[in-house]
Design a protein around this motif. Structure first.
Motif, PDB file in Angstrom:
ATOM      1  N   SER A   1     -17.488   3.964  13.064  1.00 53.83           N
ATOM      2  CA  SER A   1     -16.409   3.846  12.083  1.00 53.83           C
ATOM      3  C   SER A   1     -15.045   3.806  12.773  1.00 53.83           C
ATOM      4  CB  SER A   1     -16.441   5.039  11.125  1.00 53.83           C
ATOM      5  OG  SER A   1     -16.051   6.222  11.806  1.00 53.83           O
ATOM      6  N   GLY A   2     -14.032   3.505  11.978  1.00 52.69           N
ATOM      7  CA  GLY A   2     -12.670   3.537  12.491  1.00 52.69           C
ATOM      8  C   GLY A   2     -12.263   4.929  12.932  1.00 52.69           C
ATOM      9  N   ILE A   3     -12.763   5.953  12.234  1.00 48.41           N
ATOM     10  CA  ILE A   3     -12.481   7.344  12.613  1.00 48.41           C
ATOM     11  C   ILE A   3     -13.108   7.641  13.975  1.00 48.41           C
ATOM     12  CG2 ILE A   3     -12.881   9.769  12.015  1.00 48.41           C
ATOM     13  CD1 ILE A   3     -10.830   8.452  10.218  1.00 48.41           C
ATOM     14  N   ASP A   4     -14.336   7.151  14.179  1.00 44.56           N
ATOM     15  CA  ASP A   4     -14.971   7.331  15.490  1.00 44.56           C
ATOM     16  C   ASP A   4     -14.118   6.692  16.576  1.00 44.56           C
ATOM     17  OD1 ASP A   4     -17.226   8.617  14.384  1.00 44.56           O
ATOM     18  OD2 ASP A   4     -18.241   6.693  14.049  1.00 44.56           O
ATOM     19  N   MET A   5     -13.612   5.490  16.299  1.00 42.15           N
ATOM     20  CA  MET A   5     -12.776   4.778  17.259  1.00 42.15           C
ATOM     21  C   MET A   5     -11.504   5.583  17.551  1.00 42.15           C
ATOM     22  SD  MET A   5     -12.079   2.256  19.295  1.00 42.15           S
ATOM     23  CE  MET A   5     -13.189   0.902  18.947  1.00 42.15           C
ATOM     24  N   ALA A   6     -10.889   6.114  16.514  1.00 40.24           N
ATOM     25  CA  ALA A   6      -9.669   6.907  16.701  1.00 40.24           C
ATOM     26  C   ALA A   6      -9.944   8.132  17.559  1.00 40.24           C
ATOM     27  CB  ALA A   6      -9.090   7.329  15.349  1.00 40.24           C
ATOM     28  N   ARG A   7     -11.060   8.800  17.317  1.00 40.11           N
ATOM     29  CA  ARG A   7     -11.414   9.975  18.124  1.00 40.11           C
ATOM     30  C   ARG A   7     -11.632   9.576  19.592  1.00 40.11           C
ATOM     31  NH1 ARG A   7     -15.060  11.749  13.515  1.00 40.11           N
ATOM     32  NH2 ARG A   7     -13.781  13.277  12.440  1.00 40.11           N
ATOM     33  N   THR A   8     -12.308   8.445  19.771  1.00 39.33           N
ATOM     34  CA  THR A   8     -12.563   7.981  21.139  1.00 39.33           C
ATOM     35  C   THR A   8     -11.260   7.638  21.846  1.00 39.33           C
ATOM     36  OG1 THR A   8     -14.724   7.141  20.495  1.00 39.33           O
ATOM     37  CG2 THR A   8     -13.770   6.260  22.527  1.00 39.33           C
ATOM     38  N   LEU A   9     -10.388   6.900  21.153  1.00 38.71           N
ATOM     39  CA  LEU A   9      -9.114   6.518  21.758  1.00 38.71           C
ATOM     40  C   LEU A   9      -8.273   7.746  22.117  1.00 38.71           C
ATOM     41  CD1 LEU A   9      -8.170   3.428  19.574  1.00 38.71           C
ATOM     42  CD2 LEU A   9      -8.830   3.412  21.989  1.00 38.71           C
TER      43      LEU A   9
ATOM     44  N   SER B   1       0.844  -1.187   0.000  1.00 40.32           N
ATOM     45  CA  SER B   1       0.000   0.000   0.000  1.00 40.32           C
ATOM     46  C   SER B   1       0.880   1.237   0.000  1.00 40.32           C
ATOM     47  CB  SER B   1      -0.928  -0.001   1.223  1.00 40.32           C
ATOM     48  OG  SER B   1      -0.172   0.128   2.400  1.00 40.32           O
ATOM     49  N   SER B   2       0.322   2.313  -0.468  1.00 41.94           N
ATOM     50  CA  SER B   2       1.087   3.555  -0.461  1.00 41.94           C
ATOM     51  C   SER B   2       0.216   4.649   0.114  1.00 41.94           C
ATOM     52  CB  SER B   2       1.530   3.913  -1.882  1.00 41.94           C
ATOM     53  OG  SER B   2       0.406   4.137  -2.690  1.00 41.94           O
ATOM     54  N   GLY B   3       0.806   5.771   0.353  1.00 40.26           N
ATOM     55  CA  GLY B   3       0.061   6.897   0.885  1.00 40.26           C
ATOM     56  C   GLY B   3       0.634   7.352   2.203  1.00 40.26           C
ATOM     57  N   ASN B   4      -0.195   7.986   2.946  1.00 41.26           N
ATOM     58  CA  ASN B   4       0.206   8.555   4.212  1.00 41.26           C
ATOM     59  C   ASN B   4       0.580   7.441   5.192  1.00 41.26           C
ATOM     60  OD1 ASN B   4       0.311   9.764   6.757  1.00 41.26           O
ATOM     61  ND2 ASN B   4      -1.238  11.281   6.206  1.00 41.26           N
ATOM     62  N   PRO B   5       1.798   7.459   5.725  1.00 36.70           N
ATOM     63  CA  PRO B   5       2.203   6.398   6.646  1.00 36.70           C
ATOM     64  C   PRO B   5       1.367   6.361   7.919  1.00 36.70           C
ATOM     65  CG  PRO B   5       3.947   8.052   6.408  1.00 36.70           C
ATOM     66  CD  PRO B   5       2.867   8.404   5.451  1.00 36.70           C
ATOM     67  N   LEU B   6       0.795   7.488   8.318  1.00 36.81           N
ATOM     68  CA  LEU B   6      -0.063   7.493   9.503  1.00 36.81           C
ATOM     69  C   LEU B   6      -1.336   6.677   9.274  1.00 36.81           C
ATOM     70  CD1 LEU B   6       0.352  11.171  10.702  1.00 36.81           C
ATOM     71  CD2 LEU B   6       1.435   9.121  11.593  1.00 36.81           C
ATOM     72  N   VAL B   7      -1.816   6.660   8.039  1.00 36.83           N
ATOM     73  CA  VAL B   7      -2.991   5.850   7.713  1.00 36.83           C
ATOM     74  C   VAL B   7      -2.635   4.372   7.849  1.00 36.83           C
ATOM     75  CG1 VAL B   7      -4.600   5.211   5.871  1.00 36.83           C
ATOM     76  CG2 VAL B   7      -4.006   7.621   6.236  1.00 36.83           C
TER      77      VAL B   7
END
Length: 163
Positions: A152-160, A93-99
């Motif tokens: 969503s995964g974004i929701d999870m990231a915000r919660t964490l 995969s390529s792109g933003n390493p943070l993703v």
């Protein structure tokens, strides 16, 4: 055409660069992404025209930069900086390493990631439950917990980020 170049190339380059700069900063910090995303993409594309006109107008002084090492060094550093985001992060995969990092995190169990957030598996599960998540087992992945909770995964990231 020369009068147009003299009159508008630099002012348009400056104005559109400022729009791109401000919208890029807003996007980076996730401030009003819905407001700035389309503006940033389209007006950055429009910026190409006055940029080319500006280079054409100032070709003689601009070309003198290529006679010194500074231009080569600056271009090489720019290519290296861009390549960092283009090199495959993992598994092709390529792109933003943070993703890519977030993807690995979401594919890990509650038990595995708990120490990252200063918790045991059980205390992280309890904290997630307190935030409305369904955690049947500390062996569930964060992605599975989010899906089981209708989030969503974004929701999870915000919660964490807030635990």
């Amino acid at each position: 055409m020369p009068a147009f170049l003299s009159r508008y190339a630099t002012p348009l380059t400056t104005g559109l660069f400022l729009v791109s700069l401000i919208s890029g900063i807003a996007l980076f910090f996730h401030w009003g992404s819905g407001l700035f995303h389309g503006m940033h993409e389209w007006l950055s594309m429009v910026l190409i025209v006055p940029f080319v006109l500006h280079i054409w107008k100032n070709w003689r002084p601009f070309s003198s930069y290529f006679k010194r090492p500074a231009m080569g060094i600056a271009l090489a550093l720019s290519i290296v900086a861009a390549a960092i985001f283009m090199i495959p992060a993992s598994g092709g995969s390529s792109g933003n390493p943070l993703v890519a990092v977030m993807g690995k995190l979401q594919a890990s169990s509650v038990e595995t990631v708990a120490p990252i957030f200063g918790h045991t598996g059980e205390s992280l599960a309890a904290a997630l439950k307190a935030k409305g998540y369904t955690v049947a087992s500390t062996q569930m992945t964060l992605d599975d917990v989010a899906k089981a909770s209708g989030k969503s995964g974004i929701d999870m990231a915000r919660t964490l980020g807030s635990i």
